[in-house]
Design a protein around this motif. Structure first.
Motif, PDB file in Angstrom:
ATOM      1  N   LEU A 221       0.798  -1.227   0.000  1.00 64.44           N
ATOM      2  CA  LEU A 221       0.000   0.000   0.000  1.00 64.44           C
ATOM      3  C   LEU A 221       0.835   1.283   0.000  1.00 64.44           C
ATOM      4  CD1 LEU A 221      -2.960   0.823  -0.062  1.00 64.44           C
ATOM      5  CD2 LEU A 221      -2.978   0.795   2.437  1.00 64.44           C
ATOM      6  N   PRO A 222       1.975   1.335   0.672  1.00 62.41           N
ATOM      7  CA  PRO A 222       2.748   2.594   0.636  1.00 62.41           C
ATOM      8  C   PRO A 222       3.161   3.030  -0.765  1.00 62.41           C
ATOM      9  CG  PRO A 222       3.503   1.190   2.424  1.00 62.41           C
ATOM     10  CD  PRO A 222       2.563   0.362   1.608  1.00 62.41           C
ATOM     11  N   ASN A 223       3.152   2.100  -1.727  1.00 65.23           N
ATOM     12  CA  ASN A 223       3.559   2.436  -3.095  1.00 65.23           C
ATOM     13  C   ASN A 223       2.420   3.035  -3.922  1.00 65.23           C
ATOM     14  OD1 ASN A 223       6.118   1.285  -2.580  1.00 65.23           O
ATOM     15  ND2 ASN A 223       5.325  -0.748  -3.071  1.00 65.23           N
TER      16      ASN A 223
ATOM     17  N   ALA B  38     -13.447   1.501  -4.742  1.00 65.60           N
ATOM     18  CA  ALA B  38     -12.154   2.172  -4.560  1.00 65.60           C
ATOM     19  C   ALA B  38     -11.117   1.496  -5.439  1.00 65.60           C
ATOM     20  CB  ALA B  38     -11.734   2.130  -3.094  1.00 65.60           C
ATOM     21  N   TRP B  39      -9.982   2.199  -5.643  1.00 65.19           N
ATOM     22  CA  TRP B  39      -8.900   1.614  -6.418  1.00 65.19           C
ATOM     23  C   TRP B  39      -7.568   2.199  -5.992  1.00 65.19           C
ATOM     24  CZ3 TRP B  39     -12.156   5.392  -8.144  1.00 65.19           C
ATOM     25  CH2 TRP B  39     -11.601   6.533  -8.751  1.00 65.19           C
ATOM     26  N   LEU B  40      -6.496   1.504  -6.356  1.00 65.22           N
ATOM     27  CA  LEU B  40      -5.138   1.933  -6.107  1.00 65.22           C
ATOM     28  C   LEU B  40      -4.467   2.267  -7.442  1.00 65.22           C
ATOM     29  CD1 LEU B  40      -3.940  -0.900  -3.661  1.00 65.22           C
ATOM     30  CD2 LEU B  40      -5.045   1.261  -3.057  1.00 65.22           C
TER      31      LEU B  40
ATOM     32  N   TRP C 201      -5.040  -1.276  -9.306  1.00 61.98           N
ATOM     33  CA  TRP C 201      -5.707  -2.396  -8.629  1.00 61.98           C
ATOM     34  C   TRP C 201      -7.055  -1.933  -8.084  1.00 61.98           C
ATOM     35  CZ3 TRP C 201      -4.171  -7.318  -8.783  1.00 61.98           C
ATOM     36  CH2 TRP C 201      -2.825  -7.611  -9.010  1.00 61.98           C
ATOM     37  N   THR C 202      -8.088  -2.747  -8.250  1.00 60.30           N
ATOM     38  CA  THR C 202      -9.321  -2.514  -7.500  1.00 60.30           C
ATOM     39  C   THR C 202      -9.011  -2.731  -6.029  1.00 60.30           C
ATOM     40  OG1 THR C 202     -10.034  -4.831  -7.696  1.00 60.30           O
ATOM     41  CG2 THR C 202     -10.723  -3.296  -9.447  1.00 60.30           C
ATOM     42  N   TRP C 203      -9.815  -2.124  -5.141  1.00 62.10           N
ATOM     43  CA  TRP C 203      -9.405  -2.076  -3.731  1.00 62.10           C
ATOM     44  C   TRP C 203     -10.610  -2.203  -2.812  1.00 62.10           C
ATOM     45  CZ3 TRP C 203      -5.570  -3.263  -0.963  1.00 62.10           C
ATOM     46  CH2 TRP C 203      -5.283  -2.678   0.269  1.00 62.10           C
ATOM     47  N   ASP C 204     -10.859  -3.417  -2.326  1.00 64.51           N
ATOM     48  CA  ASP C 204     -11.937  -3.652  -1.362  1.00 64.51           C
ATOM     49  C   ASP C 204     -11.328  -3.781   0.025  1.00 64.51           C
ATOM     50  OD1 ASP C 204     -14.774  -4.037  -2.601  1.00 64.51           O
ATOM     51  OD2 ASP C 204     -13.391  -4.950  -4.032  1.00 64.51           O
ATOM     52  N   ASP C 205     -11.125  -2.645   0.659  1.00 68.09           N
ATOM     53  CA  ASP C 205     -10.512  -2.581   1.982  1.00 68.09           C
ATOM     54  C   ASP C 205     -11.602  -2.520   3.053  1.00 68.09           C
ATOM     55  OD1 ASP C 205     -11.482  -0.011   1.576  1.00 68.09           O
ATOM     56  OD2 ASP C 205      -9.630   0.995   2.192  1.00 68.09           O
ATOM     57  N   PRO C 206     -11.251  -2.374   4.339  1.00 65.85           N
ATOM     58  CA  PRO C 206     -12.288  -2.315   5.375  1.00 65.85           C
ATOM     59  C   PRO C 206     -13.314  -1.207   5.165  1.00 65.85           C
ATOM     60  CG  PRO C 206     -10.191  -2.800   6.389  1.00 65.85           C
ATOM     61  CD  PRO C 206      -9.894  -2.513   4.949  1.00 65.85           C
ATOM     62  N   VAL C 207     -12.903  -0.063   4.615  1.00 69.85           N
ATOM     63  CA  VAL C 207     -13.862   1.022   4.356  1.00 69.85           C
ATOM     64  C   VAL C 207     -14.939   0.548   3.386  1.00 69.85           C
ATOM     65  CG1 VAL C 207     -14.162   3.332   3.365  1.00 69.85           C
ATOM     66  CG2 VAL C 207     -12.188   2.843   4.832  1.00 69.85           C
ATOM     67  N   GLU C 208     -14.517  -0.113   2.299  1.00 72.37           N
ATOM     68  CA  GLU C 208     -15.482  -0.579   1.298  1.00 72.37           C
ATOM     69  C   GLU C 208     -16.271  -1.779   1.795  1.00 72.37           C
ATOM     70  OE1 GLU C 208     -16.147   1.281  -1.220  1.00 72.37           O
ATOM     71  OE2 GLU C 208     -14.515   2.620  -0.661  1.00 72.37           O
TER      72      GLU C 208
END
Length: 435
Positions: free
Chosen positions: A365-367, A379-381, A388-395
């Motif tokens: 993630l830091p990148n 969300a996405w990175l 990258w698609t991004w299904d983190d805790p927020v999503e």
């Protein structure tokens, strides 16, 4: 809406035409509690047969990361079908032969040579002792295991033979080269993951136009034989199915209202809307269609769920799928934060190009910079070249709230091995479901 389960006249006609006498009453009573009118949103998670190999994610880890007490149902994926349509193990070593050490075991005891049952199934058996309210179902098929479903469903004889073989193996626990009944009681039902009736998924799958009606007839046969087994054992058994997100595949392959009358619940694909097979970057699991999405037809969880509801599926039996992984592209044009941009191909990844577990991507993630479309719900990175698609805790929490606010039947996870060692995704999802 009444929680009393009613059988459609059309469904009764189907049963009568097939020459069957089916008593659905025992299952119907049970499903008043676990179909409609349930007190708690279902949390259904897939544990994959291969999780214990490269990922080294064992059944024990479902306890260690706090997942097990948050699940209502666990689907073990997958059992396969042979060309005649009968059930077979896809991996006998993983399923019931692999010995586990004390450190690897759910109950802290090592397997010993000659014991009746080993492998993942014995670990699932131990998991049920630790979490007796958890229901565990065997999932049949999947992307690589659906080749012969059409053969299994083709005739009354093939359907009866298929169901009998599956119940004998997975519910009665009779496996080749194992003690008779060694795995009895591990599973509480059957999850059908036929991808897809009347629509080819993996190349080489057997596909027939009559799959649509035959899928319904297959469910009728399952209900017939499960009802008989219930009368013998006194146990109730789940009958569930994984269903596609694409409305075209739904209409081509499923008599939705009839199917949901027969199912305990159905899980709706809520991911893989887009991936590196597409030339443009996009979301893979958005709740709603992003306003600037240039593709057609447009996909989202809401598009899929609304189509099922309009086709006769009851909200209380509709379970929305969520991913514990990401889809990725590289060689992405650096415009619009990488979204809806051309790419040169799939992003490099650990197990499969263009596919990465959340827990692994989180370490990178830091990148990346995180971007969100809160209106569409995704969300996405992006780092200037890789997306990258991004299904983190927020999503995940957002998805849980969406299920709760729409009063749907719950959420389903593919797959549990993508979460972190402290279970941050399932904690966020169930937090949203409980609001």
């Amino acid at each position: 809406m009444s929680s009393r389960r009613r059988v459609l006249p059309a469904l009764l006609a189907t049963v009568m035409a097939a020459g069957m006498t089916v008593s659905l009453a025992p299952q119907a009573v049970a499903e008043d509690r676990h179909g409609g009118g349930h007190d708690k949103a279902r949390t259904v998670g897939y544990y994959t047969q291969w999780s214990g190999y490269g990922r080294n994610f064992l059944v024990k880890d479902l306890v260690a990361n706090g997942t097990a007490p948050r699940l209502t149902h666990l689907n073990y994926a997958f059992g396969f079908l042979d060309e005649s349509g009968k059930c077979v193990s896809a991996d006998t070593w993983a399923d019931y032969q692999r010995p586990f050490t004390a450190e690897q075991s759910v109950d802290g005891t090592a397997d010993v040579a000659g014991q009746p049952l080993s492998g993942n199934l014995n670990q699932l058996k131990q998991l049920k002792v630790k979490h007796p309210k958890l229901r565990i179902n065997i999932s049949l098929g999947g992307w690589t295991g659906s080749k012969y479903f059409s053969n299994a469903a083709l005739t009354p004889e093939s359907r009866a033979s298929h169901v009998a073989s599956c119940l004998d193996m997975w519910l009665k626990g009779n496996f080749p080269d194992a003690a008779p009944g060694a795995a009895a009681g591990v599973f509480d039902g059957i999850d059908l993951d036929w991808e897809w009736p009347s629509s080819e998924a993996a190349p080489g799958n057997v596909v027939r136009p009559e799959d649509k009606q035959n899928f319904t007839a297959l469910l009728v046969e399952y209900r017939k034989q499960l009802g008989k087994l219930t009368r013998q054992t006194g146990k109730r058994y789940d009958l569930t199915a994984f269903l596609p997100a694409d409305p075209r595949q739904v209409d081509r392959g499923f008599e939705v209202a009839k199917v949901f009358e027969l199912l305990t619940f159905g899980t709706i694909q809520g991911y893989d809307f887009h991936g590196a097979w597409d030339p443009l970057t996009n979301q893979q699991s958005s709740l709603r269609t992003p306003s600037a999405d240039p593709t057609a037809p447009q996909f989202s969880s809401q598009v899929a769920i609304d189509h099922y509801l309009k086709s006769g599926a009851p909200k209380s039996k509709v379970v929305m799928g969520v991913p514990f992984y990401s889809r990725g592209w590289t060689g992405v044009r650096n415009e619009n934060n990488g979204l809806f941009q051309p790419a040169t191909g799939p992003a490099p990844a650990t197990y499969e190009a263009g596919y990465e577990d959340y827990r692994i991507l989180k370490a990178q993630l830091p990148n990346f910079t995180v971007h969100r479309d809160t209106k569409a719900g995704h969300a996405w990175l992006f780092d200037g070249t890789t997306f990258w698609t991004w299904d983190d805790p927020v999503e995940m929490k957002r998805k849980g709230r969406y299920v709760a606010e729409r009063r749907l039947g719950g959420a389903m996870i593919w797959s549990l091995d993508g979460d972190t060692a402290d279970g941050e995704l399932i904690k966020a999802l169930t937090s949203g479901l409980s609001r």
